[in-house]
Design a protein around this motif. Structure first.
Motif, PDB file in Angstrom:
ATOM      1  N   MET A 193       0.849  -1.172   0.000  1.00 56.67           N
ATOM      2  CA  MET A 193       0.000   0.000   0.000  1.00 56.67           C
ATOM      3  C   MET A 193       0.895   1.236   0.000  1.00 56.67           C
ATOM      4  O   MET A 193       1.726   1.411   0.873  1.00 56.67           O
ATOM      5  N   GLY A 194       0.698   2.083  -0.966  1.00 57.41           N
ATOM      6  CA  GLY A 194       1.525   3.270  -1.093  1.00 57.41           C
ATOM      7  C   GLY A 194       0.993   4.433  -0.295  1.00 57.41           C
ATOM      8  O   GLY A 194      -0.102   4.401   0.272  1.00 57.41           O
ATOM      9  N   LEU A 195       1.781   5.486  -0.268  1.00 56.37           N
ATOM     10  CA  LEU A 195       1.401   6.688   0.453  1.00 56.37           C
ATOM     11  C   LEU A 195       0.136   7.300  -0.152  1.00 56.37           C
ATOM     12  O   LEU A 195      -0.736   7.778   0.568  1.00 56.37           O
ATOM     13  N   GLY A 196       0.021   7.247  -1.478  1.00 59.71           N
ATOM     14  CA  GLY A 196      -1.166   7.783  -2.154  1.00 59.71           C
ATOM     15  C   GLY A 196      -2.432   7.061  -1.729  1.00 59.71           C
ATOM     16  O   GLY A 196      -3.467   7.689  -1.496  1.00 59.71           O
ATOM     17  N   ASP A 197      -2.352   5.721  -1.597  1.00 56.01           N
ATOM     18  CA  ASP A 197      -3.521   4.950  -1.155  1.00 56.01           C
ATOM     19  C   ASP A 197      -3.906   5.319   0.272  1.00 56.01           C
ATOM     20  O   ASP A 197      -5.083   5.439   0.606  1.00 56.01           O
ATOM     21  N   LEU A 198      -2.903   5.506   1.106  1.00 61.53           N
ATOM     22  CA  LEU A 198      -3.151   5.864   2.495  1.00 61.53           C
ATOM     23  C   LEU A 198      -3.823   7.236   2.588  1.00 61.53           C
ATOM     24  O   LEU A 198      -4.794   7.411   3.337  1.00 61.53           O
ATOM     25  N   VAL A 199      -3.336   8.188   1.819  1.00 63.85           N
ATOM     26  CA  VAL A 199      -3.923   9.526   1.807  1.00 63.85           C
ATOM     27  C   VAL A 199      -5.356   9.465   1.285  1.00 63.85           C
ATOM     28  O   VAL A 199      -6.264  10.087   1.843  1.00 63.85           O
ATOM     29  N   GLN A 200      -5.557   8.683   0.221  1.00 64.97           N
ATOM     30  CA  GLN A 200      -6.898   8.559  -0.348  1.00 64.97           C
ATOM     31  C   GLN A 200      -7.855   7.960   0.680  1.00 64.97           C
ATOM     32  O   GLN A 200      -8.970   8.444   0.849  1.00 64.97           O
ATOM     33  N   LYS A 201      -7.435   6.932   1.398  1.00 69.01           N
ATOM     34  CA  LYS A 201      -8.289   6.313   2.406  1.00 69.01           C
ATOM     35  C   LYS A 201      -8.569   7.285   3.547  1.00 69.01           C
ATOM     36  O   LYS A 201      -9.674   7.313   4.098  1.00 69.01           O
ATOM     37  N   ALA A 202      -7.579   8.085   3.928  1.00 68.79           N
ATOM     38  CA  ALA A 202      -7.775   9.072   4.986  1.00 68.79           C
ATOM     39  C   ALA A 202      -8.808  10.109   4.558  1.00 68.79           C
ATOM     40  O   ALA A 202      -9.664  10.508   5.355  1.00 68.79           O
ATOM     41  N   VAL A 203      -8.743  10.536   3.286  1.00 71.03           N
ATOM     42  CA  VAL A 203      -9.716  11.507   2.771  1.00 71.03           C
ATOM     43  C   VAL A 203     -11.107  10.892   2.778  1.00 71.03           C
ATOM     44  O   VAL A 203     -12.081  11.516   3.219  1.00 71.03           O
ATOM     45  N   TYR A 204     -11.226   9.647   2.308  1.00 70.04           N
ATOM     46  CA  TYR A 204     -12.526   8.971   2.301  1.00 70.04           C
ATOM     47  C   TYR A 204     -13.073   8.804   3.715  1.00 70.04           C
ATOM     48  O   TYR A 204     -14.269   8.963   3.957  1.00 70.04           O
ATOM     49  N   LEU A 205     -12.195   8.491   4.663  1.00 71.38           N
ATOM     50  CA  LEU A 205     -12.610   8.355   6.052  1.00 71.38           C
ATOM     51  C   LEU A 205     -13.143   9.686   6.567  1.00 71.38           C
ATOM     52  O   LEU A 205     -14.197   9.742   7.203  1.00 71.38           O
ATOM     53  N   GLY A 206     -12.435  10.763   6.280  1.00 69.22           N
ATOM     54  CA  GLY A 206     -12.878  12.089   6.704  1.00 69.22           C
ATOM     55  C   GLY A 206     -14.223  12.456   6.116  1.00 69.22           C
ATOM     56  O   GLY A 206     -15.100  12.982   6.804  1.00 69.22           O
ATOM     57  N   ILE A 207     -14.403  12.164   4.834  1.00 70.52           N
ATOM     58  CA  ILE A 207     -15.683  12.449   4.176  1.00 70.52           C
ATOM     59  C   ILE A 207     -16.793  11.604   4.798  1.00 70.52           C
ATOM     60  O   ILE A 207     -17.896  12.086   5.050  1.00 70.52           O
ATOM     61  N   GLY A 208     -16.486  10.337   5.074  1.00 71.77           N
ATOM     62  CA  GLY A 208     -17.471   9.456   5.688  1.00 71.77           C
ATOM     63  C   GLY A 208     -17.889   9.929   7.066  1.00 71.77           C
ATOM     64  O   GLY A 208     -19.077   9.936   7.401  1.00 71.77           O
ATOM     65  N   VAL A 209     -16.920  10.341   7.869  1.00 71.89           N
ATOM     66  CA  VAL A 209     -17.223  10.830   9.209  1.00 71.89           C
ATOM     67  C   VAL A 209     -18.049  12.110   9.130  1.00 71.89           C
ATOM     68  O   VAL A 209     -19.032  12.276   9.869  1.00 71.89           O
ATOM     69  N   ALA A 210     -17.685  13.007   8.239  1.00 76.82           N
ATOM     70  CA  ALA A 210     -18.440  14.253   8.082  1.00 76.82           C
ATOM     71  C   ALA A 210     -19.865  13.969   7.627  1.00 76.82           C
ATOM     72  O   ALA A 210     -20.826  14.575   8.116  1.00 76.82           O
ATOM     73  N   SER A 211     -20.024  13.027   6.702  1.00 72.73           N
ATOM     74  CA  SER A 211     -21.345  12.664   6.221  1.00 72.73           C
ATOM     75  C   SER A 211     -22.190  12.072   7.343  1.00 72.73           C
ATOM     76  O   SER A 211     -23.358  12.421   7.522  1.00 72.73           O
ATOM     77  N   TYR A 212     -21.596  11.176   8.117  1.00 63.21           N
ATOM     78  CA  TYR A 212     -22.294  10.548   9.230  1.00 63.21           C
ATOM     79  C   TYR A 212     -22.715  11.594  10.259  1.00 63.21           C
ATOM     80  O   TYR A 212     -23.849  11.585  10.749  1.00 63.21           O
ATOM     81  N   ALA A 213     -21.806  12.507  10.575  1.00 62.02           N
ATOM     82  CA  ALA A 213     -22.110  13.557  11.547  1.00 62.02           C
ATOM     83  C   ALA A 213     -23.247  14.439  11.033  1.00 62.02           C
ATOM     84  O   ALA A 213     -24.134  14.832  11.800  1.00 62.02           O
ATOM     85  N   GLY A 214     -23.228  14.746   9.738  1.00 62.32           N
ATOM     86  CA  GLY A 214     -24.302  15.541   9.158  1.00 62.32           C
ATOM     87  C   GLY A 214     -25.640  14.834   9.234  1.00 62.32           C
ATOM     88  O   GLY A 214     -26.670  15.449   9.536  1.00 62.32           O
ATOM     89  N   GLU A 215     -25.649  13.523   8.973  1.00 61.04           N
ATOM     90  CA  GLU A 215     -26.891  12.755   9.062  1.00 61.04           C
ATOM     91  C   GLU A 215     -27.428  12.755  10.490  1.00 61.04           C
ATOM     92  O   GLU A 215     -28.621  12.956  10.717  1.00 61.04           O
TER      93      GLU A 215
END
Length: 131
Positions: free
Chosen positions: A1-23
């Motif tokens: 797993m490269g650094l790019g994949d890790l960053v992408q997963k971190a961004v997706y996690l952040g978006i998911g948490v924000a979406s959940y909090a908004g719901e």
């Protein structure tokens, strides 16, 4: 797993948490609106306010709840509110007495409350160290 994949997963996690909090915030806001509406409807039935006043009341309360939520969300590093524990002499003095504190609780309840506050303070310190 490269650094790019890790960053992408971190961004997706952040978006998911924000979406959940908004719901969740939307659900809570809907629940609050329902409770305010029920209260306003009861007051209209009893003749304590008009339908137009009830609508303004519900809108104002929802607006205040949203403003409170926004101010809380915008200052997550704010210090916890300080709680002052008064001795019995301070509670019974006229200068510090409030309508709710005119009759001090029994001594055993005061001791139990102090013990609980101490436990909560210790828990808060532990969480701050581990957090």
């Amino acid at each position: 797993m490269g650094l790019g994949d890790l960053v992408q997963k971190a961004v997706y996690l952040g978006i998911g948490v924000a979406s959940y909090a908004g719901e969740k915030a939307g659900e809570k806001l809907g629940e609050l609106r329902g409770q305010f509406q029920k209260l306003a409807d009861d007051m209209v039935e009893r003749g304590e306010m008009t339908t137009e006043e009830a609508k303004r009341f519900v809108d104002d309360m929802i607006h205040k709840a949203q403003a409170q939520a926004e101010s809380t969300a915008s200052s997550p590093t704010a210090e916890p509110r300080k709680i002052e524990i008064l001795d019995e002499e301070e509670v019974s003095s006229p200068e510090s007495a409030t309508p709710a504190a005119t009759t001090p609780p029994p001594i055993d309840q005061v001791a139990e409350m102090r013990r609980q506050v101490s436990e909560l303070q210790e828990e808060l310190r532990r969480l701050q160290r581990n957090g």
